[in-house]
Design a protein around this motif. Structure first.
Motif, PDB file in Angstrom:
ATOM      1  N   GLY A   1      27.635 -26.359  -0.843  1.00 11.44           N
ATOM      2  CA  GLY A   1      28.275 -27.247   0.118  1.00 11.44           C
ATOM      3  C   GLY A   1      28.918 -26.454   1.237  1.00 11.44           C
TER       4      GLY A   1
ATOM      5  N   ASN B   1      29.026 -36.327   3.859  1.00 13.88           N
ATOM      6  CA  ASN B   1      27.935 -35.368   4.105  1.00 13.88           C
ATOM      7  C   ASN B   1      27.133 -35.683   5.354  1.00 13.88           C
ATOM      8  OD1 ASN B   1      26.639 -37.656   3.213  1.00 13.88           O
ATOM      9  ND2 ASN B   1      25.505 -36.668   1.557  1.00 13.88           N
TER      10      ASN B   1
ATOM     11  N   HIS C   1      30.539 -24.729  -5.861  1.00 11.77           N
ATOM     12  CA  HIS C   1      29.975 -23.402  -6.097  1.00 11.77           C
ATOM     13  C   HIS C   1      30.997 -22.276  -6.067  1.00 11.77           C
ATOM     14  CE1 HIS C   1      26.236 -25.563  -5.457  1.00 11.77           C
ATOM     15  NE2 HIS C   1      25.583 -24.506  -5.881  1.00 11.77           N
TER      16      HIS C   1
ATOM     17  N   ASP D   1      17.990 -24.219  -7.194  1.00 12.65           N
ATOM     18  CA  ASP D   1      19.027 -25.183  -7.545  1.00 12.65           C
ATOM     19  C   ASP D   1      19.155 -25.369  -9.051  1.00 12.65           C
ATOM     20  OD1 ASP D   1      18.398 -27.469  -4.777  1.00 12.65           O
ATOM     21  OD2 ASP D   1      19.416 -25.562  -4.874  1.00 12.65           O
TER      22      ASP D   1
ATOM     23  N   THR E   1      25.154 -30.201   2.071  1.00 13.84           N
ATOM     24  CA  THR E   1      24.667 -28.938   1.515  1.00 13.84           C
ATOM     25  C   THR E   1      23.931 -28.158   2.591  1.00 13.84           C
ATOM     26  OG1 THR E   1      22.538 -29.827   0.807  1.00 13.84           O
ATOM     27  CG2 THR E   1      24.392 -30.011  -0.749  1.00 13.84           C
TER      28      THR E   1
ATOM     29  N   GLY F   1      30.722 -28.516  -2.676  1.00 17.45           N
ATOM     30  CA  GLY F   1      29.503 -28.294  -3.448  1.00 17.45           C
ATOM     31  C   GLY F   1      29.734 -27.826  -4.874  1.00 17.45           C
TER      32      GLY F   1
ATOM     33  N   ALA G   1      21.820 -25.386  -2.369  1.00 19.39           N
ATOM     34  CA  ALA G   1      22.699 -26.428  -2.881  1.00 19.39           C
ATOM     35  C   ALA G   1      24.170 -26.201  -2.566  1.00 19.39           C
ATOM     36  CB  ALA G   1      22.525 -26.556  -4.398  1.00 19.39           C
TER      37      ALA G   1
END
Length: 541
Positions: free
Chosen positions: A167, A124, A103, A370, A142, A101, A165
């Motif tokens: 992952g 996914n 992040h 998001d 996600t 993702g 959002a």
């Protein structure tokens, strides 16, 4: 959306249609028959290099401080494509990083030393796998997609995070948790198996499936993915989720059932009415309530409450958001007990707002959005586990930093997130998440826009965290009020003697006594140290 991906998602939710009046056994058989993804041409295999219009989107992190510069990004859609990508990079001697993702709080992926980035975003799929009587979830999914597919397809969920959002690739492996953790444990408590592309001593990739079954010779690799963090042992290509103790073949009975509705009550106190004494009373009451109401089987674990203390320049209020299931008979009593202990004693102006939402809508309401407030902004974050209330000195320090002049960050402060309950029903060594008697997780964070403001914002956050933990060497020491930190809130400062003067290695702050065991897993499955970053598990010396 590529045809194979859209079809997978359609198949994954097909079992709910026409369910009225059908027995659970027939419905389960129906779901099992259609749930696995069809064999179709797979997405992936694309190689994206600098100059390609896609490149900048793929190498930038959620954290605007970091952007990578790999020689290329390999987009993958199958485990075979992951194997091929890993083989090519290892054969060429290229440094690898894996992104799901995007992040990661630190620059473990978006790092100038990374030469090959493997992007998992299109892996996914989410579906019920009857062969393992578990839900298969690929790492590029996600949290939003996971919650929606599991709930609309089978009426179940996972107790993961509140940032839609994110992952699941790193979130699951690092010990993900969220608003349901108090009543359902953390994500690793529901991990049945993991598929990982590893690299052996010869440099050859090998795909391994590791389960929690006691007789599985690969079981330690499963264990390492129950909190050992991402980027350490290989490339995860699939997770299978089934709750510990769940039996049978009915998918609707294999994972937690979320509340049908979420009642959200927001309590807000203006900063103008919170001097240090009143602020300390509010925070102390909240922390003490958790310390007293977080035993694994306590009724109060069905109430979750997050306390957000934003800097005065970021928000005019300090707020608590409480979540209960309004359809449970004692929910009103639980809320009243929390309010009597935490809210009512605070003699300051108070605003109360509430709403009741269907559960799936609530998963998109309670966390970071998001876009807007955080995405693409520069960030520094620091975490800790909390076992008891802060001391008076820690409360006063927190108030001082949150009201200090000179900071103009659009989002800065400290978040206290409900924990404990069923998250503490698991033995410390049963998973690679050893902190199993904490009652809260704490996140110190600051977001800003301009690189010219880096020094000011980084200094504010680092000094804030250091001074809160001044009595324990600037870090959340083990076994007292605090109990180390959470690897998904990765913080390289814990490995920096300038900011960690405690004498406690960062490895113990994250993993306590589990670190040596993680090193043994590393030695077996990544003996060449292919998968590494600033806080990765080191090979044993």
């Amino acid at each position: 959306m590529p045809a194979d991906v859209s079809r997978r998602k359609l198949l994954a939710s097909a079992g709910i249609l026409g369910a009225a009046g059908v027995s659970a056994e027939v419905l389960a058989a129906d779901q099992a028959a259609v749930a696995a993804p069809a064999t179709e041409p797979a997405y992936g295999g694309a190689t994206v290099r600098s100059g390609d219009a896609r490149y900048q989107d793929l190498v930038r992190s959620w954290n605007g401080r970091f952007a990578g510069s790999p020689e290329y990004v390999r987009m993958v859609g199958t485990t075979a494509q992951v194997e091929q990508a890993v083989a090519e990079a290892v054969r060429a001697g290229k440094r690898i990083a894996v992104r799901s993702g995007g992040h990661c709080i630190e620059n473990f992926v978006a790092n100038s030393s990374v030469q090959v980035q493997i992007d998992m975003a299109q892996m996914n799929a989410i579906y019920y796998d009857p062969a393992r009587t578990a839900f298969a979830i690929e790492p590029g999914a996600t949290l939003r997609e996971v919650y929606k597919t599991l709930f609309t397809g089978w009426g179940v969920t996972l107790p993961g995070g509140t940032c839609p959002a994110v992952g699941v690739g790193g979130h699951f492996a690092g010990g993900g948790y969220g608003a349901l953790a108090r009543r359902a444990g953390i994500v690793p408590d529901h991990l049945y198996a993991v598929e990982v592309v590893t690299v052996d001593r010869s440099g050859s990739p090998r795909t391994v499936v590791a389960t929690r079954e006691p007789g599985d010779p690969n079981r330690e690799l499963w264990w390492a993915h129950t909190g050992g963090g991402g980027g350490n042992f290989g490339v995860v290509t699939k997770y299978w989720m089934r709750s510990t103790g769940a039996t049978g073949t009915n998918p609707s009975k294999l994972l937690p059932t979320p509340p049908a509705r979420a009642r959200l009550i927001d309590f807000a106190w203006p900063w103008s009415g919170l001097d240090v004494a009143t602020f300390s009373q509010l925070v102390r009451g909240y922390l003490t309530w958790h310390a007293e109401n977080s035993a694994p089987d306590a009724a109060a674990t069905r109430l979750s409450a997050n306390l957000t203390c934003a800097h005065v320049s970021s928000s005019p209020v300090v707020g608590i958001q409480v979540l209960v299931n309004p359809d449970e008979a004692d929910s009103e009593a639980l809320l009243a007990g929390f309010r009597a202990a935490v809210v009512d004693p605070v003699r300051a102006a108070l605003t109360v707002r509430e709403r009741t939402l269907p559960w799936l809508q609530a998963t998109n309401y309670t966390g970071y959005p998001d876009t807007g407030a955080v995405v693409g902004r520069r960030n520094k974050s620091k975490g800790s586990y909390l076992r008891a209330s802060y001391t008076d000195a820690q409360l006063a320090t927190t108030h001082r930093y949150l009201t200090a002049p000179g900071l103009t960050a659009p989002l800065a402060g400290v978040l206290f997130a409900s924990y404990g309950g069923r998250a503490n029903a698991v033995a410390p060594d049963a998973t690679a998440t050893p902190q199993r008697d904490s009652v809260l997780k704490v996140l110190h964070t600051v977001h800003w826009d301009a690189a010219t403001d880096d020094d000011r914002n980084l200094s504010w956050l680092r000094e804030f965290y250091r001074d809160v933990h001044a009595d324990t060497g600037g870090v959340p020491a083990l076994g007292g009020v605090t109990d180390g930190s959470y690897i998904n809130y990765a913080d390289v400062d814990l490995a920096d003697p300038a900011w960690n003067t405690s004498g406690i290695p960062w490895t113990e702050l994250y993993y306590k006594g589990s670190y040596r065991r993680l090193q043994q897993v590393k030695a077996r499955w990544d003996p060449r140290n292919v998968f590494r970053h600033a806080l990765s598990i080191a090979l044993p010396s």
